[in-house]
Write a protein that holds these residues in place. Structure first.
Motif, PDB file in Angstrom:
ATOM      1  N   UNK A 112       0.847  -1.202   0.000  1.00 14.65           N
ATOM      2  CA  UNK A 112       0.000   0.000   0.000  1.00 14.65           C
ATOM      3  C   UNK A 112       0.877   1.244   0.000  1.00 14.65           C
ATOM      4  N   UNK A 113       0.452   2.258  -0.750  1.00 18.46           N
ATOM      5  CA  UNK A 113       1.185   3.511  -0.784  1.00 18.46           C
ATOM      6  C   UNK A 113       1.140   4.163   0.588  1.00 18.46           C
ATOM      7  N   UNK A 114       2.318   4.454   1.154  1.00 22.91           N
ATOM      8  CA  UNK A 114       2.367   5.083   2.486  1.00 22.91           C
ATOM      9  C   UNK A 114       2.926   6.488   2.417  1.00 22.91           C
ATOM     10  N   UNK A 120      -3.655   9.338  10.292  1.00 22.54           N
ATOM     11  CA  UNK A 120      -3.933   8.507   9.127  1.00 22.54           C
ATOM     12  C   UNK A 120      -2.747   8.482   8.170  1.00 22.54           C
ATOM     13  N   UNK A 121      -2.437   7.296   7.657  1.00 23.54           N
ATOM     14  CA  UNK A 121      -1.385   7.109   6.661  1.00 23.54           C
ATOM     15  C   UNK A 121      -1.992   6.422   5.449  1.00 23.54           C
ATOM     16  N   UNK A 143      -9.630  -0.883   6.132  1.00 18.51           N
ATOM     17  CA  UNK A 143      -8.350  -0.301   6.540  1.00 18.51           C
ATOM     18  C   UNK A 143      -7.972  -0.752   7.944  1.00 18.51           C
ATOM     19  N   UNK A 144      -6.672  -0.739   8.194  1.00 19.39           N
ATOM     20  CA  UNK A 144      -6.144  -1.068   9.512  1.00 19.39           C
ATOM     21  C   UNK A 144      -6.430   0.097  10.457  1.00 19.39           C
ATOM     22  N   UNK A 145      -6.975  -0.207  11.642  1.00 18.79           N
ATOM     23  CA  UNK A 145      -7.342   0.828  12.607  1.00 18.79           C
ATOM     24  C   UNK A 145      -6.863   0.422  13.997  1.00 18.79           C
ATOM     25  N   UNK A 146      -6.316   1.369  14.708  1.00 25.13           N
ATOM     26  CA  UNK A 146      -6.021   1.193  16.127  1.00 25.13           C
ATOM     27  C   UNK A 146      -6.765   2.270  16.902  1.00 25.13           C
ATOM     28  N   UNK A 157       1.815  -0.196   6.455  1.00 27.08           N
ATOM     29  CA  UNK A 157       0.715  -0.757   5.662  1.00 27.08           C
ATOM     30  C   UNK A 157      -0.396   0.233   5.350  1.00 27.08           C
ATOM     31  N   UNK A 158      -0.378   1.394   5.993  1.00 32.48           N
ATOM     32  CA  UNK A 158      -1.475   2.342   5.868  1.00 32.48           C
ATOM     33  C   UNK A 158      -2.564   2.057   6.873  1.00 32.48           C
TER      34      UNK A 158
END
Length: 353
Positions: A1-3, A199-200, A207-210, A242-243
């Motif tokens: 993924x583009x970071x 956000x990246x 999407x990956x979220x924390x 990873x974004x």
């Protein structure tokens, strides 16, 4: 993924109508009571044709020997787990504080009666103000002339209504030590509480979220007593690579605030684990609310996320708010200092470690 640098989302910061809660007199009255209790001043709670004066035990004037305690504290004392009023045989400030927070106390001659909505609202108000959830109760006839008042129902609904007022207010690009440039947006609620969204990359469903709760001792001071700082750094590394997005929420100490977290630490030093220490102080094991985080995810256009968490309660809370969640483990290092803490997370709070 583009970071690389993500596209800005300045369009989120304009054209939004403020939530009508902010102009509702009942909402305003409850908000003002939170501020009064935070400042240690007594307030008036109304329940139908009844009204009482309530004052925070830690920092406010002691009104009487009647003490409202929360359901968790009552349960810890061996009573029914419901908001309760304890009446000491004499006006004894030290005894009242022991009734509210000691890990070992014999009720002895203490009278007990059901607290109902008044005790519930009083202890919720103290929690909202990050005071110890214990309030002395007195007669409104003794209230100062400038005492503020609100209905118990408005106090009990305030937390939910406050989450609905969260809106984005400012955004900027920030280069991260983790190796990417993030688009950081500050979201603010009607009383100034802030959630930061880091956000990246381009966000999309899945999407990956924390969702990370603030931990001054772990995130900033580098405390070895918990794994919070390690989880924060690991999450930022994953998101930088990873974004995705990290939401940094102001819910210190599982939602009890820094002062009470330090009180809980003191009880842990006397042998209680993290769960029992929170309960002994009148809190649930975990007081965090994820409604505001769900609102932020909605603003970001996310209704389906891969959630970096080991905590099934967090995943379930977001799902209850309409977010589809796929848990993704986030395992930090085990050290001699946090081994018991992590074992308690696993055995008593169901964390998947």
């Amino acid at each position: 993924m583009d970071t690389g640098s993500p596209p800005t989302r300045t369009h989120m910061l304009s054209g939004l109508r403020p939530d009508l809660s902010v102009t509702d007199p009942a909402f305003i009255a409850a908000h003002r009571l939170v501020g009064e209790v935070g400042a240690g001043r007594p307030v008036i709670l109304r329940d139908g044709d009844k009204a009482v004066l309530a004052s925070p035990l830690d920092g406010g004037p002691i009104l009487s020997s009647d003490l409202a305690v929360s359901g968790p504290r009552a349960g810890y004392l061996g009573l029914a787990e419901t908001p309760t009023i304890l009446t000491a045989p004499a006006l004894d400030a030290a005894l009242l504080m022991r009734l509210a927070s000691a890990s070992d106390i014999d009720l002895g001659s203490i009278a007990v009666r059901e607290g109902g909505a008044v005790a519930h609202a009083a202890t919720e108000l103290a929690k909202l103000a990050e005071r110890l959830p214990a309030m002395t109760l007195g007669s409104v006839a003794d209230a100062p002339a400038d005492s503020l008042a609100a209905d118990v129902r408005e106090v009990l609904s305030f937390r939910r209504r406050l989450a609905e007022t969260v809106t984005p207010v400012a955004t900027a690009e920030v280069p991260l030590a983790a190796g990417a440039t993030a688009n950081v947006t500050a979201f603010r609620n009607a009383v100034g509480g802030c959630i930061s969204a880091v956000a990246v990359g381009k966000l999309s469903q899945g999407s990956l979220v924390r969702v990370h709760s603030s931990c001054v001792t772990g995130d900033i001071f580098g405390s070895l007593k918990c794994d919070c700082g390690a989880q924060l750094r690991l999450a930022l590394e994953r998101i930088a690579a990873d974004g995705g997005v990290l939401l940094y929420t102001a819910q210190e100490g599982r939602g009890i605030g820094l002062v009470n977290k330090l009180r809980a630490y003191s009880l842990q030093d006397r042998g209680l684990d993290t769960v029992d220490a929170n309960i002994a102080l009148g809190y649930h094991d975990d007081e965090r609310d994820y409604a505001a985080a769900a609102v932020v995810l909605g603003h970001l256009g996310l209704s389906d996320v891969r959630l970096l968490t080991n905590n099934p309660t967090k995943a379930a809370a977001l799902q209850a708010c309409g977010i589809t969640v796929t848990p993704v483990p986030l395992i930090g290092p085990v050290t001699p200092q946090n081994a018991n803490y992590l074992a308690t997370k696993r055995s008593r709070s169901g964390h998947r470690l």
